[in-house]
Design a protein around this motif. Structure first.
Motif, PDB file in Angstrom:
ATOM      1  N   LEU A  86      -3.731  13.597  -8.929  1.00  0.00           N
ATOM      2  CA  LEU A  86      -4.358  14.871  -8.559  1.00  0.00           C
ATOM      3  C   LEU A  86      -3.627  16.047  -9.203  1.00  0.00           C
ATOM      4  CD1 LEU A  86      -5.219  14.405  -4.773  1.00  0.00           C
ATOM      5  CD2 LEU A  86      -6.818  14.744  -6.665  1.00  0.00           C
ATOM      6  N   ALA A  87      -2.294  15.974  -9.262  1.00  0.00           N
ATOM      7  CA  ALA A  87      -1.535  17.055  -9.901  1.00  0.00           C
ATOM      8  C   ALA A  87      -1.896  17.175 -11.378  1.00  0.00           C
ATOM      9  CB  ALA A  87      -0.036  16.814  -9.731  1.00  0.00           C
ATOM     10  N   ALA A  88      -2.034  16.029 -12.058  1.00  0.00           N
ATOM     11  CA  ALA A  88      -2.414  16.056 -13.472  1.00  0.00           C
ATOM     12  C   ALA A  88      -3.812  16.641 -13.654  1.00  0.00           C
ATOM     13  CB  ALA A  88      -2.348  14.643 -14.053  1.00  0.00           C
ATOM     14  N   LEU A  89      -4.749  16.240 -12.809  1.00  0.00           N
ATOM     15  CA  LEU A  89      -6.119  16.757 -12.899  1.00  0.00           C
ATOM     16  C   LEU A  89      -6.166  18.255 -12.596  1.00  0.00           C
ATOM     17  CD1 LEU A  89      -7.989  13.816 -11.140  1.00  0.00           C
ATOM     18  CD2 LEU A  89      -8.263  14.511 -13.536  1.00  0.00           C
ATOM     19  N   ALA A  90      -5.476  18.677 -11.530  1.00  0.00           N
ATOM     20  CA  ALA A  90      -5.482  20.092 -11.162  1.00  0.00           C
ATOM     21  C   ALA A  90      -4.841  20.946 -12.248  1.00  0.00           C
ATOM     22  CB  ALA A  90      -4.745  20.276  -9.836  1.00  0.00           C
ATOM     23  N   ALA A  91      -3.728  20.478 -12.802  1.00  0.00           N
ATOM     24  CA  ALA A  91      -3.057  21.237 -13.862  1.00  0.00           C
ATOM     25  C   ALA A  91      -3.933  21.332 -15.105  1.00  0.00           C
ATOM     26  CB  ALA A  91      -1.720  20.585 -14.198  1.00  0.00           C
ATOM     27  N   SER A  92      -4.623  20.253 -15.438  1.00  0.00           N
ATOM     28  CA  SER A  92      -5.485  20.253 -16.619  1.00  0.00           C
ATOM     29  C   SER A  92      -6.637  21.246 -16.455  1.00  0.00           C
ATOM     30  CB  SER A  92      -6.034  18.848 -16.871  1.00  0.00           C
ATOM     31  OG  SER A  92      -4.989  17.941 -17.101  1.00  0.00           O
ATOM     32  N   ARG A  93      -7.248  21.235 -15.291  1.00  0.00           N
ATOM     33  CA  ARG A  93      -8.370  22.154 -15.057  1.00  0.00           C
ATOM     34  C   ARG A  93      -7.903  23.609 -15.095  1.00  0.00           C
ATOM     35  NH1 ARG A  93     -11.144  25.123 -11.462  1.00  0.00           N
ATOM     36  NH2 ARG A  93     -13.439  24.968 -11.480  1.00  0.00           N
ATOM     37  N   ALA A  94      -6.751  23.879 -14.457  1.00  0.00           N
ATOM     38  CA  ALA A  94      -6.238  25.247 -14.447  1.00  0.00           C
ATOM     39  C   ALA A  94      -5.798  25.690 -15.836  1.00  0.00           C
ATOM     40  CB  ALA A  94      -5.078  25.359 -13.463  1.00  0.00           C
ATOM     41  N   ALA A 128       0.553  19.691 -17.156  1.00  0.00           N
ATOM     42  CA  ALA A 128      -0.411  18.637 -17.465  1.00  0.00           C
ATOM     43  C   ALA A 128       0.098  17.728 -18.575  1.00  0.00           C
ATOM     44  CB  ALA A 128      -1.751  19.260 -17.863  1.00  0.00           C
ATOM     45  N   LEU A 129       0.695  18.325 -19.598  1.00  0.00           N
ATOM     46  CA  LEU A 129       1.206  17.531 -20.714  1.00  0.00           C
ATOM     47  C   LEU A 129       2.305  16.581 -20.269  1.00  0.00           C
ATOM     48  CD1 LEU A 129       1.064  17.082 -23.793  1.00  0.00           C
ATOM     49  CD2 LEU A 129       2.826  18.847 -24.027  1.00  0.00           C
ATOM     50  N   MET A 130       3.112  16.992 -19.293  1.00  0.00           N
ATOM     51  CA  MET A 130       4.180  16.130 -18.789  1.00  0.00           C
ATOM     52  C   MET A 130       3.649  15.064 -17.839  1.00  0.00           C
ATOM     53  SD  MET A 130       7.090  17.058 -20.069  1.00  0.00           S
ATOM     54  CE  MET A 130       7.917  18.439 -20.855  1.00  0.00           C
ATOM     55  N   LEU A 131       2.607  15.387 -17.090  1.00  0.00           N
ATOM     56  CA  LEU A 131       2.135  14.488 -16.036  1.00  0.00           C
ATOM     57  C   LEU A 131       1.259  13.352 -16.560  1.00  0.00           C
ATOM     58  CD1 LEU A 131       1.345  17.121 -13.264  1.00  0.00           C
ATOM     59  CD2 LEU A 131       3.100  15.349 -13.156  1.00  0.00           C
ATOM     60  N   TRP A 132       0.409  13.628 -17.555  1.00  0.00           N
ATOM     61  CA  TRP A 132      -0.531  12.594 -17.997  1.00  0.00           C
ATOM     62  C   TRP A 132       0.158  11.364 -18.585  1.00  0.00           C
ATOM     63  CZ3 TRP A 132      -5.033  11.862 -16.185  1.00  0.00           C
ATOM     64  CH2 TRP A 132      -5.838  12.921 -15.781  1.00  0.00           C
ATOM     65  N   PRO A 133       1.154  11.513 -19.458  1.00  0.00           N
ATOM     66  CA  PRO A 133       1.833  10.299 -19.951  1.00  0.00           C
ATOM     67  C   PRO A 133       2.508   9.510 -18.831  1.00  0.00           C
ATOM     68  CG  PRO A 133       2.309  12.167 -21.368  1.00  0.00           C
ATOM     69  CD  PRO A 133       1.637  12.718 -20.163  1.00  0.00           C
ATOM     70  N   ALA A 134       3.111  10.227 -17.870  1.00  0.00           N
ATOM     71  CA  ALA A 134       3.732   9.532 -16.743  1.00  0.00           C
ATOM     72  C   ALA A 134       2.690   8.773 -15.942  1.00  0.00           C
ATOM     73  CB  ALA A 134       4.453  10.537 -15.848  1.00  0.00           C
ATOM     74  N   TRP A 187       0.801  -1.217   0.000  1.00  0.00           N
ATOM     75  CA  TRP A 187       0.000   0.000   0.000  1.00  0.00           C
ATOM     76  C   TRP A 187       0.838   1.273   0.000  1.00  0.00           C
ATOM     77  CZ3 TRP A 187      -4.744  -0.620  -1.432  1.00  0.00           C
ATOM     78  CH2 TRP A 187      -5.376  -1.848  -1.205  1.00  0.00           C
ATOM     79  N   GLU A 188       2.164   1.149   0.036  1.00  0.00           N
ATOM     80  CA  GLU A 188       2.989   2.342  -0.076  1.00  0.00           C
ATOM     81  C   GLU A 188       2.790   3.046  -1.415  1.00  0.00           C
ATOM     82  OE1 GLU A 188       5.775  -1.218  -0.983  1.00  0.00           O
ATOM     83  OE2 GLU A 188       4.109  -0.745   0.338  1.00  0.00           O
ATOM     84  N   VAL A 189       2.188   2.341  -2.378  1.00  0.00           N
ATOM     85  CA  VAL A 189       1.897   2.973  -3.659  1.00  0.00           C
ATOM     86  C   VAL A 189       0.980   4.183  -3.483  1.00  0.00           C
ATOM     87  CG1 VAL A 189      -0.149   1.599  -4.221  1.00  0.00           C
ATOM     88  CG2 VAL A 189       1.319   2.441  -6.064  1.00  0.00           C
ATOM     89  N   LEU A 190       0.227   4.222  -2.372  1.00  0.00           N
ATOM     90  CA  LEU A 190      -0.708   5.328  -2.133  1.00  0.00           C
ATOM     91  C   LEU A 190       0.003   6.659  -1.902  1.00  0.00           C
ATOM     92  CD1 LEU A 190      -3.414   3.676   0.160  1.00  0.00           C
ATOM     93  CD2 LEU A 190      -3.650   4.385  -2.228  1.00  0.00           C
ATOM     94  N   VAL A 191       1.246   6.640  -1.478  1.00  0.00           N
ATOM     95  CA  VAL A 191       1.934   7.905  -1.249  1.00  0.00           C
ATOM     96  C   VAL A 191       2.587   8.424  -2.529  1.00  0.00           C
ATOM     97  CG1 VAL A 191       2.342   7.343   1.167  1.00  0.00           C
ATOM     98  CG2 VAL A 191       4.135   6.863  -0.526  1.00  0.00           C
ATOM     99  N   TYR A 192       2.512   7.650  -3.604  1.00  0.00           N
ATOM    100  CA  TYR A 192       3.108   8.057  -4.868  1.00  0.00           C
ATOM    101  C   TYR A 192       2.069   8.373  -5.943  1.00  0.00           C
ATOM    102  CZ  TYR A 192       7.463   6.147  -2.934  1.00  0.00           C
ATOM    103  OH  TYR A 192       8.555   5.897  -2.158  1.00  0.00           O
ATOM    104  N   TYR A 193       1.229   7.414  -6.240  1.00  0.00           N
ATOM    105  CA  TYR A 193       0.389   7.524  -7.440  1.00  0.00           C
ATOM    106  C   TYR A 193      -0.754   8.526  -7.319  1.00  0.00           C
ATOM    107  CZ  TYR A 193      -1.451   5.939 -11.884  1.00  0.00           C
ATOM    108  OH  TYR A 193      -1.863   5.889 -13.190  1.00  0.00           O
ATOM    109  N   PRO A 194      -1.554   8.543  -6.233  1.00  0.00           N
ATOM    110  CA  PRO A 194      -2.678   9.494  -6.169  1.00  0.00           C
ATOM    111  C   PRO A 194      -2.243  10.950  -6.268  1.00  0.00           C
ATOM    112  CG  PRO A 194      -2.935   7.786  -4.512  1.00  0.00           C
ATOM    113  CD  PRO A 194      -1.556   7.623  -5.082  1.00  0.00           C
ATOM    114  N   VAL A 195      -1.083  11.288  -5.694  1.00  0.00           N
ATOM    115  CA  VAL A 195      -0.588  12.668  -5.761  1.00  0.00           C
ATOM    116  C   VAL A 195      -0.328  13.064  -7.209  1.00  0.00           C
ATOM    117  CG1 VAL A 195       1.278  14.202  -5.070  1.00  0.00           C
ATOM    118  CG2 VAL A 195       0.388  12.540  -3.456  1.00  0.00           C
ATOM    119  N   LEU A 196       0.268  12.154  -7.961  1.00  0.00           N
ATOM    120  CA  LEU A 196       0.539  12.419  -9.372  1.00  0.00           C
ATOM    121  C   LEU A 196      -0.768  12.598 -10.139  1.00  0.00           C
ATOM    122  CD1 LEU A 196       3.273  12.447 -11.059  1.00  0.00           C
ATOM    123  CD2 LEU A 196       2.561  10.214 -11.886  1.00  0.00           C
TER     124      LEU A 196
END
Length: 597
Positions: free
Chosen positions: A365-373, A389-395, A354-363
């Motif tokens: 949310l950052a992609a979603l927030a950047a896209s909306r802004a 957003a363009l850098m975050l979504w492919p990752a 479950w340590e994946v939770l400290v990595y993936y959800p943040v990424l």
């Protein structure tokens, strides 16, 4: 009484105090990333976080000891031929330089420990400076400070700058962050800087290739949509990448390898694309006056893109299947797909990691927030959010299937988190903002801080099976200096050990190894998989084939059995004996060691 009488406006002195407090928080958070025990353990015992860090130190040590600049073969790995490394000399060079500088002062052992301990904090300072000045230019000083604070709480960032983390991902993170900030700034000089940083990222390693591709798509798309206004950045990016990549390639690659195709490192296939990008930028610049409309420019880049991709497919078909064209099904299934960096999010969850939770959800949310802004935010900030957003979504997409896809892009999370945190504070102080808006921004801001996700990760961990965690702890114990260093007392020879132990043995002993976790050494990986996971006959065959003198096993993490109980595992547990192996009492309770008679 006027409202201002009860709540006086903040004076410049008070604002300055708040500014200082924020700086103090950043400094405290940064210092907390380097516990005294970790730093001392790295200095005195060469305790590094990962096998790649151990192997990187071995490479830097060999370079400092006089191994040729263009000789990238690890001669103590899979002898007698050795294994050619696909890693960059540009990363080895500063580490080797520090070793040469510090060894006369402290001796080799301490020099290596000091280098491994303090190189990552030095790079963290570079990353922090790039992040701060880049965010401040677009979003202001408070947002920049909050971005630094968010960086110290972003696990995807902090793990890459931990004490002993001398592998190349931190340098790539700096390069891709700098590339993104140059694209946000725009113009020819910034475009050249972005292209040069893209070339540097590729020269260090291909993990940043998706980000480089996204940067190229951004400058091309910007030119298609805006025409001549965006041409300087497009042309600058093409010049920086198209000229920088071959220069860096030639600087770290021997002339005898200039025509050799390597799908896992900067080489002719990727130089074809980099040079094609330069040619495309020059062609579009020459045709710009004739391409007055968006459809015309789009048609132009589409034709050029088809030529580049078609040429790549025709000239370098081996690389169409990925960076591991020579890997056998046995090695792929029994090793590559079992390591964490190649695991999907679904596999992490299925394993109870479950340590994946400290990595993936943040990424995410950052992609979603950047896209909306980028779509609905302040016009002055839309370009910055669009690049993020363009850098975050492919990752995000790659990282869902292969965890290593998020490594480099995690460095962009603070670029989004800082302005979002700043906006949440502004909204909280705005008496006209609705409760719903305040609560939404506050929730988003908290969600972008990955330490906040430790709570659900810890709660989920309470319900997981402890076996996988115990196995991981056992593997770390087997790699520790207290377990491996005693092997140095033996007469130097070739060691067959579990794959993950190879780099530690190279770092802490004078022995050579058959196997280590690197995809180019297919023969060594096969030997470890078959020898340690098969029958006694399999083990004897691999030991004879590779001239093995010592057999090492880690009972806490046995090899995956190929067919029935593995003989080496039974041997390590005391359930089997072999007259052709002499037990040695060097590994204590952690490692089991035998000399081949």
């Amino acid at each position: 009484m006027p409202a201002t009488a009860s709540f006086p406006a903040l004076t410049p002195a008070r604002r300055l105090d708040a500014h200082k407090i924020l700086w103090l928080l950043v400094a405290f958070s940064a210092l907390s990333l380097y516990p005294q025990s970790d730093v001392i353990g790295t200095i005195l015992h060469l305790r590094v976080p990962d096998t790649d860090d151990a192997m990187r130190l071995v490479e830097a040590r060999d370079l400092a000891a006089g191994q040729g600049w263009f000789d990238n073969v690890q001669h103590r790995f899979l002898p007698p031929a050795g294994v050619p490394s696909h890693w960059s000399r540009l990363v080895d060079a500063p580490l080797a330089g520090l070793l040469l500088l510090l060894t006369p002062l402290f001796g080799r052992g301490l020099a290596e420990g000091i280098t491994a301990a303090f190189w990552p904090p030095l790079l963290l300072g570079v990353y922090a400076a790039v992040l701060f000045f880049g965010v401040r230019r677009t979003f202001g000083a408070r947002a920049a400070l909050l971005a630094l604070l968010a960086a110290t709480q972003t696990f995807g960032v902090t793990v890459q700058f931990a004490a002993g983390r001398i592998d190349h991902h931190n340098l790539q993170m700096i390069a891709i962050l700098g590339l993104s900030l140059c694209l946000i700034r725009g113009g020819r000089p910034a475009g050249i800087g972005a292209g040069a940083l893209a070339a540097l990222s590729l020269a260090i390693g291909l993990e940043g290739l998706p980000s480089v591709a996204c940067g190229a798509l951004f400058v091309v798309g910007d030119w298609v949509l805006r025409g001549r206004t965006a041409l300087p950045a497009f042309l600058g990016f093409g010049l920086g990448l198209g000229l920088g990549a071959p220069l860096l390639f030639g600087a770290q690659t021997g002339p005898q390898l200039w025509t050799a195709t390597a799908c896992d490192a900067l080489s002719p296939p990727w130089l074809w694309l980099a040079g094609g990008g330069l040619a495309a930028a020059l062609a579009c610049a020459g045709l710009d006056r004739r391409l007055a409309s968006v459809p015309a420019r789009l048609a132009c880049v589409a034709v050029i893109g088809l030529v580049l991709i078609g040429g790549f497919a025709a000239l370098f078909p081996a690389c169409l299947g990925g960076p591991f064209p020579g890997m056998t099904p046995l090695v792929r299934d029994r090793w590559l797909l079992t390591v964490n960096e190649m695991a999907s999010v679904e596999k992490f969850v299925a394993r109870g990691q479950w340590e994946v939770l400290v990595y993936y959800p943040v990424l995410a949310l950052a992609a979603l927030a950047a896209s909306r802004a980028a779509w609905r935010g302040t016009p002055a900030h839309r370009r910055a959010y669009g690049v993020a957003a363009l850098m975050l979504w492919p990752a995000l997409a790659i990282g869902w299937f292969q965890f290593r896809g998020i490594y480099v892009a995690s460095g962009l999370v603070p670029l989004v988190a800082g302005p979002v945190l700043d906006g949440a504070f502004r909204c909280a102080a705005d008496g006209t903002a609705s409760l719903r808006r305040r609560a939404g921004l506050a929730a988003l801001a908290i969600g972008l801080v990955s330490t906040a996700w430790m709570v659900p990760a810890l709660v989920a961990g309470l319900f997981q099976d402890g076996r996988s965690q115990a196995a991981e702890t056992g593997a770390f114990a087997c790699m520790a200096d207290t377990a491996v260093a005693p092997l140095a007392a033996l007469t130097p020879g070739t060691v067959l050990a579990p794959i993950f132990l190879g780099p530690s043995i190279l770092m802490l002993t004078p022995h050579t190894v058959v196997a280590a976790p690197y995809h180019r050494a297919v023969a060594g990986l096969t030997a470890a998989i078959e020898g340690l996971g098969g029958s006694e006959a399999d083990l004897r065959r691999q030991i004879a084939a590779h001239g093995v003198r010592y057999l090492v096993a880690c009972p806490a993490q046995p090899a995956i059995a190929l067919d029935g109980p593995a003989f080496a595992t039974r041997l390590a547990r005391g359930e089997a004996e072999a007259g052709w192996l002499e037990p040695l009492p060097l590994g204590g309770d952690v490692l089991k060691v035998w000399r081949v008679r």
